[in-house]
Design a protein around this motif. Structure first.
Motif, PDB file in Angstrom:
ATOM      1  N   UNK A 138       0.826  -1.202   0.000  1.00 35.28           N
ATOM      2  CA  UNK A 138       0.000   0.000   0.000  1.00 35.28           C
ATOM      3  C   UNK A 138       0.865   1.258   0.000  1.00 35.28           C
ATOM      4  N   UNK A 139       1.958   1.211   0.727  1.00 33.21           N
ATOM      5  CA  UNK A 139       2.856   2.369   0.760  1.00 33.21           C
ATOM      6  C   UNK A 139       3.420   2.658  -0.629  1.00 33.21           C
ATOM      7  N   UNK A 140       3.842   1.609  -1.327  1.00 39.96           N
ATOM      8  CA  UNK A 140       4.362   1.786  -2.679  1.00 39.96           C
ATOM      9  C   UNK A 140       3.291   2.317  -3.614  1.00 39.96           C
ATOM     10  N   UNK A 141       2.069   1.808  -3.436  1.00 46.25           N
ATOM     11  CA  UNK A 141       0.968   2.244  -4.295  1.00 46.25           C
ATOM     12  C   UNK A 141       0.685   3.734  -4.119  1.00 46.25           C
ATOM     13  N   UNK A 142       0.650   4.187  -2.896  1.00 47.27           N
ATOM     14  CA  UNK A 142       0.373   5.607  -2.662  1.00 47.27           C
ATOM     15  C   UNK A 142       1.526   6.474  -3.153  1.00 47.27           C
ATOM     16  N   UNK A 143       2.754   5.947  -3.129  1.00 44.27           N
ATOM     17  CA  UNK A 143       3.879   6.660  -3.724  1.00 44.27           C
ATOM     18  C   UNK A 143       3.689   6.800  -5.239  1.00 44.27           C
ATOM     19  N   UNK A 144       3.204   5.727  -5.863  1.00 42.17           N
ATOM     20  CA  UNK A 144       2.934   5.779  -7.299  1.00 42.17           C
ATOM     21  C   UNK A 144       1.861   6.818  -7.617  1.00 42.17           C
ATOM     22  N   UNK A 145       0.822   6.841  -6.792  1.00 47.46           N
ATOM     23  CA  UNK A 145      -0.250   7.826  -6.992  1.00 47.46           C
ATOM     24  C   UNK A 145       0.295   9.243  -6.875  1.00 47.46           C
ATOM     25  N   UNK A 146       1.144   9.468  -5.873  1.00 45.58           N
ATOM     26  CA  UNK A 146       1.723  10.792  -5.676  1.00 45.58           C
ATOM     27  C   UNK A 146       2.596  11.189  -6.863  1.00 45.58           C
ATOM     28  N   UNK A 147       3.321  10.233  -7.421  1.00 41.91           N
ATOM     29  CA  UNK A 147       4.171  10.508  -8.580  1.00 41.91           C
ATOM     30  C   UNK A 147       3.343  11.010  -9.754  1.00 41.91           C
ATOM     31  N   UNK A 148       2.227  10.325 -10.027  1.00 39.83           N
ATOM     32  CA  UNK A 148       1.406  10.703 -11.174  1.00 39.83           C
ATOM     33  C   UNK A 148       0.714  12.050 -10.972  1.00 39.83           C
ATOM     34  N   UNK A 149       0.360  12.349  -9.747  1.00 36.49           N
ATOM     35  CA  UNK A 149      -0.392  13.574  -9.460  1.00 36.49           C
ATOM     36  C   UNK A 149       0.506  14.792  -9.260  1.00 36.49           C
ATOM     37  N   UNK A 150       1.810  14.633  -9.427  1.00 38.61           N
ATOM     38  CA  UNK A 150       2.732  15.761  -9.281  1.00 38.61           C
ATOM     39  C   UNK A 150       3.792  15.714 -10.371  1.00 38.61           C
ATOM     40  N   UNK A 151       3.387  15.232 -11.545  1.00 39.44           N
ATOM     41  CA  UNK A 151       4.355  14.981 -12.615  1.00 39.44           C
ATOM     42  C   UNK A 151       4.933  16.249 -13.219  1.00 39.44           C
ATOM     43  N   UNK A 152       4.131  17.289 -13.406  1.00 45.04           N
ATOM     44  CA  UNK A 152       4.608  18.571 -13.930  1.00 45.04           C
ATOM     45  C   UNK A 152       3.796  19.678 -13.259  1.00 45.04           C
ATOM     46  N   UNK A 153       4.021  20.919 -13.692  1.00 47.10           N
ATOM     47  CA  UNK A 153       3.220  22.037 -13.183  1.00 47.10           C
ATOM     48  C   UNK A 153       1.849  22.084 -13.832  1.00 47.10           C
ATOM     49  N   UNK A 154       1.672  21.323 -14.914  1.00 44.75           N
ATOM     50  CA  UNK A 154       0.434  21.354 -15.695  1.00 44.75           C
ATOM     51  C   UNK A 154      -0.598  20.371 -15.156  1.00 44.75           C
ATOM     52  N   UNK A 155      -1.810  20.854 -14.903  1.00 40.75           N
ATOM     53  CA  UNK A 155      -2.893  19.970 -14.467  1.00 40.75           C
ATOM     54  C   UNK A 155      -3.281  18.985 -15.555  1.00 40.75           C
ATOM     55  N   UNK A 156      -3.129  19.411 -16.809  1.00 38.39           N
ATOM     56  CA  UNK A 156      -3.445  18.518 -17.929  1.00 38.39           C
ATOM     57  C   UNK A 156      -2.508  17.318 -17.934  1.00 38.39           C
ATOM     58  N   UNK A 157      -1.225  17.563 -17.710  1.00 39.65           N
ATOM     59  CA  UNK A 157      -0.266  16.462 -17.675  1.00 39.65           C
ATOM     60  C   UNK A 157      -0.482  15.575 -16.452  1.00 39.65           C
ATOM     61  N   UNK A 158      -0.825  16.177 -15.337  1.00 39.33           N
ATOM     62  CA  UNK A 158      -1.103  15.374 -14.141  1.00 39.33           C
ATOM     63  C   UNK A 158      -2.297  14.456 -14.369  1.00 39.33           C
ATOM     64  N   UNK A 159      -3.327  14.984 -15.021  1.00 39.46           N
ATOM     65  CA  UNK A 159      -4.501  14.162 -15.321  1.00 39.46           C
ATOM     66  C   UNK A 159      -4.140  13.024 -16.261  1.00 39.46           C
ATOM     67  N   UNK A 160      -3.321  13.324 -17.269  1.00 39.17           N
ATOM     68  CA  UNK A 160      -2.903  12.286 -18.209  1.00 39.17           C
ATOM     69  C   UNK A 160      -2.157  11.160 -17.494  1.00 39.17           C
ATOM     70  N   UNK A 161      -1.231  11.538 -16.619  1.00 35.44           N
ATOM     71  CA  UNK A 161      -0.462  10.513 -15.885  1.00 35.44           C
ATOM     72  C   UNK A 161      -1.368   9.682 -14.979  1.00 35.44           C
TER      73      UNK A 161
END
Length: 391
Positions: free
Chosen positions: A214-237
């Motif tokens: 679960x810890x690794x999974x939430x790390x993965x989620x955090x990675x995708x939701x903070x990928x760039x400054x762009x909300x569009x890119x975060x949504x894509x990830x």
């Protein structure tokens, strides 16, 4: 520690009788009282919505309430397809041999009931195995072929949906496995609920044949939701991690026609893991991307799906490189989706071009925020790599 969800705990408590009905070795006086409704064993109704409706008038209030809760769960957690595999084929109106041949009802008395009793790991059991386990005779072979054909055409395409843990608790009951049923149902409901993404984690684990904490999974989620400054890119990830895209395997279920991988690799199991990582036609792309990333960072990171695609980067990437690697991996995913339905796999050059586009947009963003120094520090390794690559 999170507070318990009382609604889900209530649902779990009310679902306990379902597991008890389906468990052959469970005996109690209350079960004996609820064992049968107008000639149908009560557990048959768990997988058959038509029978639940047709026999509603004959149910006592307690059984009726339990099945009403079950109807709510099926609707709320989208289990309609998965529930089909809980049907007793001897009473399944779609299985015509079972309607006209009473011998299948005799099989039910021997223990061949729900579809799970004749399958293992999604595959129909051999005739020899069924003979040994349930005492079938050689003259039953034709009926075996009828049942296997129905299973392959109608049930197996829906088995992916039955990976839901709510269904699994009932399957375990049929197989006389597990205890602490209320806890099992509660955990399954929590993982299947809209406020939890752990059910997505389970699907990735099944496809990749790995374990993700679960810890690794939430790390993965955090990675995708903070990928760039762009909300569009975060949504894509996030769409990549949450399995948003329609793969050939999903299309096969929608059309009821087998769909092959569009890269013509020959696979008929083109799920998310295959399309984005395991396809033999796309492996060279990831090898090239990983080599370039290693060159940019100045050290190696694992060329594995959890790291490169899902974003489990905490233990592989230095803190100062975290933001840059998020951008690089986001661009690597976009290169794949830009080749969607295309026989040709993406090229490293396409990935680099996407990174350049992000670089330009990020530069503008940081400039507007008056953080040019931070931008230069984050992108320093990329700038050095690009200058060497150009030369």
């Amino acid at each position: 520690m999170a507070l318990p969800n009382l609604r889900k705990y209530f649902y779990a408590a009310q679902l306990r009788p379902l597991a008890c009905w389906c468990r052959p070795d469970y005996e109690s006086r209350w079960k004996e009282m609820e064992r049968e409704i107008q000639g149908y064993q009560t557990q048959i109704l768990v997988g058959d919505k038509y029978l639940r409706g047709a026999l509603r008038h004959a149910m006592d209030p307690i059984v009726a309430f339990t099945l009403e809760i079950w109807n709510v769960i099926v609707e709320k957690y989208k289990l309609k397809r998965g529930v089909h595999a809980l049907k007793w084929f001897a009473y399944d109106s779609k299985f015509k041999p079972g309607v006209y041949d009473s011998k299948f009802k005799e099989w039910a008395q021997k223990g061949i009931t729900a579809m799970y009793t004749v399958s293992e790991n999604g595959q129909f059991m051999s005739f020899q195995d069924l003979k040994s386990k349930y005492g079938l005779e050689n003259k039953d072979f034709f009926r075996y072929l009828q049942l296997r054909d129905y299973f392959i055409k109608e049930i197996r395409p829906e088995l992916d949906e039955t990976s839901n843990n709510v269904i699994k608790v009932i399957v375990d009951a049929y197989k006389q496995k597990g205890s602490r049923v209320i806890s099992a149902f509660y955990q399954a409901l929590v993982e299947s609920g809209g406020e939890s993404t752990l059910y997505i984690k389970t699907k990735w684990e099944a496809e990749l044949k790995i374990q993700i904490t679960e810890e690794e999974w939430y790390q993965m989620c955090e990675t995708q939701c903070s990928s760039t400054s762009s909300l569009v890119w975060r949504e894509f990830c996030w769409k990549n991690l949450s399995r948003f895209f329609i793969t050939p395997k999903i299309k096969s279920r929608q059309l009821a026609v087998q769909q092959h991988c569009w890269r013509l690799c020959g696979s008929t199991e083109a799920d998310h893991s295959h399309i984005f990582w395991n396809c033999v036609k796309i492996r060279p792309y990831w090898e090239n991307v990983n080599a370039a990333v290693n060159n940019i960072l100045g050290y190696k990171i694992p060329n594995t799906c959890p790291v490169m695609y899902l974003g489990r980067i905490k233990d592989s990437v230095k803190i100062e490189d975290t933001y840059l690697i998020k951008v690089l991996l986001a661009a690597s995913k976009k290169a794949i989706t830009r080749q969607w339905l295309n026989e040709k796999s993406p090229k490293q050059e396409q990935w680099l071009e996407i990174v350049r586009d992000i670089f330009n947009m990020e530069k503008l963003t940081y400039s507007l925020r008056v953080k040019e120094n931070s931008f230069e520090k984050i992108w320093e390794k990329w700038t050095v790599y690009l200058s060497h690559d150009t030369n």
